[in-house]
Design a protein around this motif. Structure first.
Motif, mmCIF file in Angstrom:
data_model
loop_
_atom_site.group_PDB
_atom_site.id
_atom_site.type_symbol
_atom_site.label_atom_id
_atom_site.label_comp_id
_atom_site.label_asym_id
_atom_site.label_seq_id
_atom_site.Cartn_x
_atom_site.Cartn_y
_atom_site.Cartn_z
ATOM 1 N N MET A 101 0.810 -1.144 0.049
ATOM 2 C CA MET A 101 -0.006 -0.086 -0.041
ATOM 3 C C MET A 101 0.878 1.379 -0.081
ATOM 4 O O MET A 101 0.755 2.112 -0.871
ATOM 5 C CB MET A 101 -0.867 -0.035 1.292
ATOM 6 N N HIS A 102 1.562 1.337 1.099
ATOM 7 C CA HIS A 102 2.669 2.606 1.007
ATOM 8 C C HIS A 102 3.817 2.313 1.930
ATOM 9 O O HIS A 102 4.089 1.522 2.668
ATOM 10 C CB HIS A 102 1.973 3.738 1.482
ATOM 11 N N SER A 161 3.078 -5.164 8.411
ATOM 12 C CA SER A 161 4.235 -4.255 8.509
ATOM 13 C C SER A 161 5.566 -5.116 8.294
ATOM 14 O O SER A 161 5.803 -5.951 8.851
ATOM 15 C CB SER A 161 4.345 -3.306 9.954
ATOM 16 N N ALA A 162 6.074 -4.620 7.258
ATOM 17 C CA ALA A 162 7.438 -5.330 7.039
ATOM 18 C C ALA A 162 8.709 -4.393 6.732
ATOM 19 O O ALA A 162 8.746 -3.351 6.220
ATOM 20 C CB ALA A 162 7.381 -6.011 5.555
ATOM 21 N N ILE A 163 9.971 -5.080 7.071
ATOM 22 C CA ILE A 163 11.222 -4.344 6.577
ATOM 23 C C ILE A 163 11.658 -4.587 5.523
ATOM 24 O O ILE A 163 11.371 -5.716 4.913
ATOM 25 C CB ILE A 163 12.085 -4.982 7.926
ATOM 26 N N SER A 164 11.969 -3.626 4.827
ATOM 27 C CA SER A 164 12.301 -3.501 3.551
ATOM 28 C C SER A 164 13.829 -4.088 3.398
ATOM 29 O O SER A 164 14.534 -4.115 4.151
ATOM 30 C CB SER A 164 12.396 -2.024 2.957
ATOM 31 N N ILE A 213 -1.065 -5.953 11.769
ATOM 32 C CA ILE A 213 -1.954 -4.982 12.170
ATOM 33 C C ILE A 213 -3.262 -4.993 11.718
ATOM 34 O O ILE A 213 -3.516 -5.447 10.489
ATOM 35 C CB ILE A 213 -1.170 -3.497 12.089
ATOM 36 N N GLY A 214 -4.098 -4.055 12.379
ATOM 37 C CA GLY A 214 -5.355 -4.064 11.725
ATOM 38 C C GLY A 214 -6.340 -5.154 12.188
ATOM 39 O O GLY A 214 -6.043 -6.132 13.040
ATOM 40 N N ILE A 233 3.911 -1.047 4.504
ATOM 41 C CA ILE A 233 2.656 -1.492 4.614
ATOM 42 C C ILE A 233 1.989 -2.274 3.616
ATOM 43 O O ILE A 233 1.798 -1.850 2.510
ATOM 44 C CB ILE A 233 1.677 -0.334 5.109
ATOM 45 N N ILE A 234 1.489 -3.548 3.924
ATOM 46 C CA ILE A 234 0.973 -4.753 2.996
ATOM 47 C C ILE A 234 -0.457 -4.779 3.343
ATOM 48 O O ILE A 234 -0.598 -5.331 4.573
ATOM 49 C CB ILE A 234 1.902 -5.786 2.660
#
Length: 88
Positions: free
Chosen positions: A8-9, A54-57, A45-46, A17-18
């Motif tokens: 998503m962003h 939430s992921a680390i690039s 989350i959510g 954020i996926i």
């Protein structure tokens, strides 16, 4: 390879954020359509009915993946043999 969602962003913290379409566990790696690892899931989350991850690039140019589909590899990625490194 199974599709798991869409990026998503980028958050202000630098995490990705996926939006997930199927369940995923913390610590799993997400990859692009060519099989290259692009992130590692750190937290979910959510709401349970529509979760986000939430992921680390794991790549420097993560901005080009915003809006792209991400996948989960069922089979392990082949690791290269590091025995060719020379010690001095």
């Amino acid at each position: 390879m199974q599709e798991i969602g869409e990026i998503m962003h980028l958050a202000s913290s630098g995490r990705v954020i996926i939006k997930l379409t199927r369940p995923l566990d913390e610590g799993d790696y997400v990859c692009d359509d060519s099989g290259r690892k692009i992130g590692k899931v750190t937290e979910l989350i959510g709401p349970v009915s529509a979760p986000f991850a939430s992921a680390i690039s794991l790549t420097n140019n993560i901005r080009k993946y915003v809006g792209a589909k991400v996948y989960f590899l069922d089979e392990p990625v082949i690791k290269r043999n590091k025995s060719r490194r020379h010690r001095r």
